[in-house]
Write a protein that holds these residues in place. Structure first.
Motif, short mmCIF file in Angstrom:
data_model
loop_
_atom_site.label_atom_id
_atom_site.label_comp_id
_atom_site.label_asym_id
_atom_site.label_seq_id
_atom_site.Cartn_x
_atom_site.Cartn_y
_atom_site.Cartn_z
N ALA A 215 -5.56 3.64 1.10
CA ALA A 215 -6.06 2.39 0.74
C ALA A 215 -6.77 1.78 2.05
O ALA A 215 -7.45 0.61 2.01
CB ALA A 215 -5.38 1.69 0.04
N LEU B 181 1.40 4.16 -8.30
CA LEU B 181 0.53 4.90 -7.50
C LEU B 181 1.25 5.87 -6.62
O LEU B 181 0.82 6.98 -6.86
CB LEU B 181 -0.38 4.21 -6.46
CG LEU B 181 -1.62 4.93 -5.89
CD1 LEU B 181 -2.30 5.69 -6.95
CD2 LEU B 181 -2.40 4.13 -4.95
N CYS C 155 -2.72 6.36 5.26
CA CYS C 155 -2.75 5.34 4.03
C CYS C 155 -4.18 5.31 3.50
O CYS C 155 -5.21 4.80 3.90
CB CYS C 155 -2.47 4.02 4.43
SG CYS C 155 -2.47 2.71 3.10
N TYR D 241 0.82 -1.19 -0.02
CA TYR D 241 -0.04 -0.01 -0.19
C TYR D 241 0.78 1.32 -0.02
O TYR D 241 1.92 1.21 0.47
CB TYR D 241 -1.01 -0.01 1.22
CG TYR D 241 -1.71 -1.08 1.50
CD1 TYR D 241 -2.86 -1.57 0.55
CD2 TYR D 241 -1.56 -2.16 2.14
CE1 TYR D 241 -3.67 -2.61 0.56
CE2 TYR D 241 -2.35 -3.52 2.53
CZ TYR D 241 -3.61 -3.42 1.39
OH TYR D 241 -4.24 -4.45 1.56
N THR D 242 0.44 2.33 -0.56
CA THR D 242 0.97 3.43 -0.51
C THR D 242 0.63 4.22 0.72
O THR D 242 -0.44 4.61 0.93
CB THR D 242 0.65 4.40 -1.82
OG1 THR D 242 0.72 3.60 -2.70
CG2 THR D 242 1.27 5.83 -1.92
N TYR E 56 0.71 9.95 -6.77
CA TYR E 56 0.46 10.84 -5.75
C TYR E 56 1.41 12.03 -5.36
O TYR E 56 1.21 13.13 -5.12
CB TYR E 56 0.39 10.11 -4.47
CG TYR E 56 -0.88 9.22 -4.17
CD1 TYR E 56 -2.09 9.41 -4.88
CD2 TYR E 56 -0.82 8.02 -3.54
CE1 TYR E 56 -3.18 8.75 -4.55
CE2 TYR E 56 -2.02 7.55 -3.19
CZ TYR E 56 -3.12 7.80 -3.70
OH TYR E 56 -4.30 6.88 -3.53
N SER F 57 -3.71 -4.76 -3.42
CA SER F 57 -2.58 -3.92 -3.09
C SER F 57 -2.63 -2.61 -4.24
O SER F 57 -3.31 -2.89 -5.02
CB SER F 57 -1.50 -4.72 -3.57
OG SER F 57 -1.14 -5.87 -2.62
N ASP F 58 -1.78 -1.61 -3.80
CA ASP F 58 -1.71 -0.54 -4.79
C ASP F 58 -0.93 -0.96 -5.91
O ASP F 58 0.09 -1.76 -5.68
CB ASP F 58 -1.17 0.78 -4.09
CG ASP F 58 -2.37 1.20 -3.00
OD1 ASP F 58 -3.41 0.86 -3.27
OD2 ASP F 58 -1.62 1.90 -2.10
N THR F 59 -1.01 -0.35 -7.06
CA THR F 59 -0.16 -0.58 -8.02
C THR F 59 1.31 0.29 -7.96
O THR F 59 1.30 1.12 -7.00
CB THR F 59 -0.70 -0.01 -9.47
OG1 THR F 59 -0.79 1.54 -9.29
CG2 THR F 59 -1.98 -0.63 -9.71
N GLN G 21 5.65 3.14 -0.62
CA GLN G 21 4.85 1.82 -0.56
C GLN G 21 5.70 0.95 0.47
O GLN G 21 6.71 0.81 0.39
CB GLN G 21 4.78 1.05 -1.94
CG GLN G 21 3.85 2.10 -2.79
CD GLN G 21 3.32 1.19 -4.27
OE1 GLN G 21 4.24 0.67 -4.50
NE2 GLN G 21 2.18 1.56 -4.44
#
Length: 99
Positions: free
Chosen positions: A23, A67, A21, A5-6, A71, A62-64, A90
């Motif tokens: 997400a 990302l 976070c 995650y970012t 951001y 999960s974030d790519t 991340q």
């Protein structure tokens, strides 16, 4: 299974970093240094994922990898003069989730 995650490390005027976070709503922590903020973020993520699993709720995907840089570019575009720029990183955690 590992999820990534970012995290947003927002410098505070009095020092230290507030960490959130996107997400993982509800995740917020603080560290006096960037290293401490990272450790606190990992601990908060592990704890929140444990609660999600106990409630039998789905763990966010999960974030790519792209990302965090996206951001960062957005934050730079929206930043006011003289403001400290947030840091986007991340971090990953093992979820213990069964597939």
């Amino acid at each position: 299974m590992t999820r990534t995650y970012t995290f947003v490390f927002n410098p505070e005027p009095e020092g230290g970093y507030t960490v959130t976070c996107p997400a993982l709503p509800g995740l917020a922590t603080y560290g006096e240094t960037l290293d401490e903020a990272r450790r606190m973020a990992l601990d908060a993520m592990d704890g929140l994922i444990e609660v999600i699993l106990e409630k039998r709720e789905p763990i966010p995907e999960s974030d790519t990898p792209t990302l965090a840089p996206r951001y960062s570019r957005l934050a730079q575009a929206l930043q006011s003069d003289g403001e400290a720029e947030p840091i986007f990183e991340q971090l990953s955690a093992r979820t213990g989730e069964r597939v």
